[in-house]
Design an enzyme around this catalytic site. Structure first.
Site, PDB file in Angstrom:
ATOM      1  N   ASP A  23      -3.549  19.303  33.806  1.00 50.03           N
ATOM      2  CA  ASP A  23      -3.420  17.856  34.351  1.00 50.03           C
ATOM      3  C   ASP A  23      -4.038  17.600  35.681  1.00 50.03           C
ATOM      4  OD1 ASP A  23      -1.942  15.197  34.368  1.00 50.03           O
ATOM      5  OD2 ASP A  23      -1.134  15.993  32.481  1.00 50.03           O
ATOM      6  N   HIS A  36       0.239  11.597  37.106  1.00 51.10           N
ATOM      7  CA  HIS A  36       0.115  11.777  35.759  1.00 51.10           C
ATOM      8  C   HIS A  36       0.779  13.302  35.492  1.00 51.10           C
ATOM      9  CE1 HIS A  36      -1.912  12.866  31.793  1.00 51.10           C
ATOM     10  NE2 HIS A  36      -1.969  11.522  31.715  1.00 51.10           N
ATOM     11  N   SER A  41      -0.316  10.696  26.303  1.00 51.45           N
ATOM     12  CA  SER A  41       0.119  11.602  27.379  1.00 51.45           C
ATOM     13  C   SER A  41       1.553  11.837  27.568  1.00 51.45           C
ATOM     14  CB  SER A  41      -0.469  11.170  28.699  1.00 51.45           C
ATOM     15  OG  SER A  41      -1.849  11.138  28.772  1.00 51.45           O
TER      16      SER A  41
END
Ligand SMILES: *[C@@H]1O[C@H](CO)[C@@H](O)[C@H](O)[C@H]1NC(C)=O
Ligand SMILES: *[C@@H]1O[C@H](CO)[C@@H](O)[C@H](O)[C@H]1NC(C)=O
Ligand SMILES: *[C@@H]1O[C@H](CO)[C@@H](O)[C@H](O)[C@H]1NC(C)=O
Ligand SMILES: *[C@@H]1O[C@H](CO)[C@@H](O)[C@H](O)[C@H]1NC(C)=O
Ligand SMILES: *[C@@H]1O[C@H](CO)[C@@H](O)[C@H](O)[C@H]1NC(C)=O
Ligand SMILES: *[C@@H]1O[C@H](CO)[C@@H](O)[C@H](O)[C@H]1NC(C)=O
Ligand SMILES: *[C@@H]1O[C@H](CO)[C@@H](O)[C@H](O)[C@H]1NC(C)=O
Ligand SMILES: *[C@@H]1O[C@H](CO)[C@@H](O)[C@H](O)[C@H]1NC(C)=O
Ligand SMILES: CC(=O)N[C@H]1CO[C@H](CO)[C@@H](O)[C@@H]1O
Length: 743
Positions: A118, A190, A528
């Site tokens: 990630d 994220h 996600s």
């Protein structure tokens, strides 16, 4: 280049330059499975030397600065990445053959490790506290790389590993522009969110400025986290993803979670896709790889990361909504949806205008009504609440907000035909989104009066909302674009308005909320966000059933998934239609039930090799990639993909005029040793489906059983039909979903 599957995040695709034949670009030179004896230092050096020699054979001597291996892979597969021209890559490619137990609730151990590929991690988040968690498992071979603003001491017994990958230079020279890449620290917001969703610690009283208040915890709060930062705001290089997966496997993770993928438009075939290749090797080594299926829904053929060895995840809503009410000048109160911290109150009425009525000169109504950039006249729009349509989808909500805010408007009402829209976070700007029915009321009111007014109230959290879950409209759908012989996505998990850890700054594009400290938590939507829910669920199952292989865990989660919602009806899509396996796979995850699935479908490496044959790859390529001396059956064909022992069944083409197609499956009993299961069939679309035998008996000496399902398309409607075969011993229900395309 792959991008992040978080909704509303600006993702850029790597634009290839004008002379692709001459300008060097990053290539992965992939040389198949690593042999078993090269894990030592010596083997690594020998591999590097061999890789350099190969590079030297194609790169002209005057450009020897390009004689630089960007990554050399050696743990689970052989190969390297380097800057090559298209021609050089072709030469290399030709040379190397390829470029590119039983009982009740078991004790949950702390020793499951989830690796995330990630954008890095914000280690100070309370979600990564290691309070109360035991020593790091001794088998862990990973490391905590230091980098800009990231020290070894940032890792702990929860965050046990952190690595980062930079393109070309390693280590990078520190400069403000390398801050984003030269460290395992997250600068995108994220990886921090996905990691805490998978395995974040228990944090009481978490909220996003008062919204969604409650206790935050990951899917498996006792598991460990290792972050492999291969992505930045502009996406993820394939070579970095491949290296990250290779490292994660050799470090000793149990599960790899990848909330990243290529756009469905640019989908690569299985053996050219770095995620699929990396995942293949990880699976061969007993590591489960969980990936998001993409945010390109609701159109069919949009799901990505669809190799059968990948656990592919779709997104669903949860039973929590964010409601932002609109009060019209005539007293009507309309329910809209948004995450906003509007400072307007009921007492403040603001003039209300339809965007089409405040258009700049010569702008077509189709553009102004959708709030295209430049389509509104600031002199007419300033000080008003503007009503925009969203009927051509080409101007995302984020842009509509910027366009109206720039005119000096006081607020925005978006009319979107998707009634069950995903709440948009507009920060301090008053915004509310309504469906077409409520939208028509707003427009009628504007027409009915000379001076229309309205106000938009701040969002409130509405819990226990019904129905839930619903398939999120953005969630990518099957069938898979590469093959229809496997149902994808495999399963669905929460991915709408998910509260999880965030970078606590206002510098990440979010509007400050006046007078408040930056929040440690944020609400985000996307596949996600769904993917790490399943990674956490898989870690939970693994911690209770440490002996289970990746395919057993995947099967257990799939066959026990739920297909009904919280009002006891079949799960629907966002426009109230029945959701099919092509929307949601086996259904919504139910981790507790997955601990005791009764029977599992084991998909072996041989199944995956046969899949590659049936898909059409040559024996030689398959042997080189897998390291298994292997030849394809001479009758290999695409239609046989349906035969691999997968925990769902898909038939791409069932000819209604021909005799029935029979599919075989083998189950392994993981429940009580002596058991008898009886089959029942649920089918729509007029298909005739028969199971044989209808009863399976297991005993101490007989843990496995094979059965056939025959599908007869005579009298069935053309197109996809759906249903399921369920095996039950009276306590456990083993549901095998199917999708059959009748031609
Ligand atoms: C880069 O990192 C250094 C060290 O933490 C910090 O002082 C600097 O402000 C950062 N620069 C940017 C642009 O974030
Ligand atoms: C929860 O946090 C809020 C601030 O976000 C605080 O006002 C409140 O007292 C806290 N509640 C508890 C039970 O700690
Ligand atoms: C609401 O916030 C805006 C800025 O976001 C500010 O200009 C305005 O004065 C505020 N209104 C009230 C009533 O506080
Ligand atoms: C509002 O009035 C215009 C004409 O003045 C008409 O074209 C439009 O359809 C009306 N809208 C609604 C929702 O009634
Ligand atoms: C929902 O399902 C119905 C019927 O199955 C279908 O017609 C509709 O297009 C679907 N809508 C979405 C947004 O997927
Ligand atoms: C692979 O197996 C075939 C026979 O099935 C044999 O002829 C061949 O030498 C083997 N190749 C390798 C590399 O072991
Ligand atoms: C394909 O060939 C294999 C043996 O090579 C055989 O076991 C299998 O039944 C065949 N399948 C079909 C559909 O003919
Ligand atoms: C396919 O392979 C089988 C053995 O697995 C062999 O008996 C058969 O003759 C082969 N058929 C063709 C067309 O090559
Ligand atoms: C920051 C902020 O204004 N938060 C508000 C969001 O809406 C809820 C419900 O109206 C308020 O309680 C919060 O104060």
């Amino acid at each position: 280049m792959a991008s992040l599957f978080q909704l509303f995040l600006l993702t850029l695709l790597c634009v290839t330059n004008a002379h692709p034949n001459q300008t060097p670009e990053m290539y992965i030179v992939y040389m198949g499975s690593s042999s078993s004896n090269i894990d030592g230092e010596e083997g690594v050096n020998a591999d590097r030397a061999a890789h350099l020699e190969q590079l030297a054979s194609v790169i002209p001597s005057e450009e020897k600065e390009r004689l630089l291996l960007i990554h050399s892979y050696h743990h689970t597969f052989k190969g390297f990445s380097a800057m090559l021209t298209k021609k050089e890559a072709a030469v290399l490619s030709a040379e190397s053959g390829a470029a590119q137990s039983n009982g009740q609730y078991p004790k949950v151990s702390n020793d499951v490790i989830i690796g995330l590929v990630d954008t890095g991690i914000w280690p100070e988040s309370p979600s990564f506290s290691d309070a109360g968690i035991g020593e790091i498992p001794s088998r862990w071979r990973g490391t905590c790389m230091e980098g800009i603003d990231f020290k070894k001491s940032n890792c702990n017994r929860k965050l046990i590993g952190a690595r980062y990958y930079t393109i070309g230079t390693n280590p990078p020279r520190p400069s403000s522009s390398t801050n984003a890449t030269g460290s395992p620290r997250d600068s995108v917001d994220h990886g921090t969110h996905t990691a805490s969703t998978a395995a974040g610690a228990v944090v009481p009283n978490a909220s996003y400025y008062g919204l969604a208040r409650g206790t935050a915890k990951g899917g498996s709060p006792s598991s460990r986290i290792a972050m492999y930062k291969a992505c930045s705001l502009s996406g993820c290089m394939g070579s970095n993803i491949l290296k990250a997966i290779d490292d994660a496997v050799s470090d000793g993770v149990d599960i790899v979670s990848i909330s990243v993928g290529i756009s469905s438009i640019f989908q690569l075939d299985f053996l050219n896709d770095p995620i699929a290749i990396g995942a293949f090797h990880a699976t061969q080594k007993g590591v489960l790889v969980v990936c998001s299926g993409g945010n390109d829904g609701p159109e069919p053929y949009t799901v990505v990361n669809s190799a059968p060895w990948i656990f592919t995840i779709g997104a669903s809503s949860i039973d929590r909504r964010f409601q932002s009410n609109i009060v019209l000048g005539n007293g009507d109160v309309l329910k809209g949806s948004a995450i906003n911290f509007s400072n307007l109150t009921r007492a403040q009425s603001t003039p209300l205008a339809f965007a089409g009525d405040v258009a700049s000169k010569l702008t077509p109504l189709s553009e102004s009504s959708n709030c295209y950039p430049g389509s509104l006249d600031a002199r007419k729009a300033a000080g008003k609440i503007i009503v925009c349509l969203n009927d051509d989808q080409s101007v995302p909500r984020r842009v509509k907000k910027l366009v109206t805010e720039a005119t000096g408007a006081k607020g925005l009402i978006i009319i979107d035909a998707m009634e069950n829209g995903v709440a948009f976070d507009s920060g301090g700007f008053p915004l509310s989104e309504v469906g077409s029915r409520v939208g028509a009321r707003v427009l009628r009111y504007i027409n009915s009066t000379r001076n229309p007014t309205a106000t938009i109230l701040p969002s409130v959290t509405v819990g226990r909302s019904k129905p839930a879950p619903i398939v999120a409209y953005f969630s990518s759908r099957g069938p898979g674009g590469l093959t229809e012989g496997i149902i994808k996505p495999d399963i669905m998990a929460p991915g709408v308005g998910i509260l999880a850890a965030t970078i606590p700054t206002f510098a990440t594009g979010r509007d400050p909320v006046a007078g408040k400290k930056p929040s440690n938590f944020a609400l985000k939507s996307g596949t996600s966000m769904a993917c790490p829910h399943v990674s956490g669920a898989a870690a939970f199952v693994k911690s209770a059933r440490p002996g289970w292989t990746p395919s057993m865990i995947k099967s257990a989660l799939m066959t026990t998934a739920s297909t009904s919602n919280n009002v006891g009806k079949p799960i629907t899509n966002s426009s109230n239609g029945g959701a099919t396996p092509l929307d949601m796979g086996a259904g919504e995850i139910n981790p507790i039930r997955a601990l005791d699935p009764g029977l599992v479908f084991e998909t072996t490496t041989m199944d995956h090799l046969l899949f590659l044959c049936y898909y059409g790859y040559k024996d030689q390529l398959i042997s080189s990639i897998s390291g298994v001396n292997f030849s394809c059956p001479n009758n290999s064909s695409d239609a046989l993909i349906s035969d691999i022992n997968y925990p769902s069944i898909s038939i791409a083409n069932l000819d209604g005029r021909q005799s029935a197609r029979t599919i075989s499956r083998t189950v392994t009993n993981v429940g009580p040793e002596s058991a008898a299961y009886v089959a029942s069939v649920n089918v729509m679309n007029g298909l005739m489906v028969k199971v044989s035998p209808e009863r399976l008996v297991f005993s101490r000496g007989s843990k496995m059983a094979t059965f056939q399902v025959s599908f007869d398309g005579k009298g069935a409607k053309k197109g996809y039909g759906f249903g399921s075969v369920t095996w039950s011993d009276g306590v456990r229900y083993v549901r095998l979903a199917f999708a059959v395309n009748v031609i």
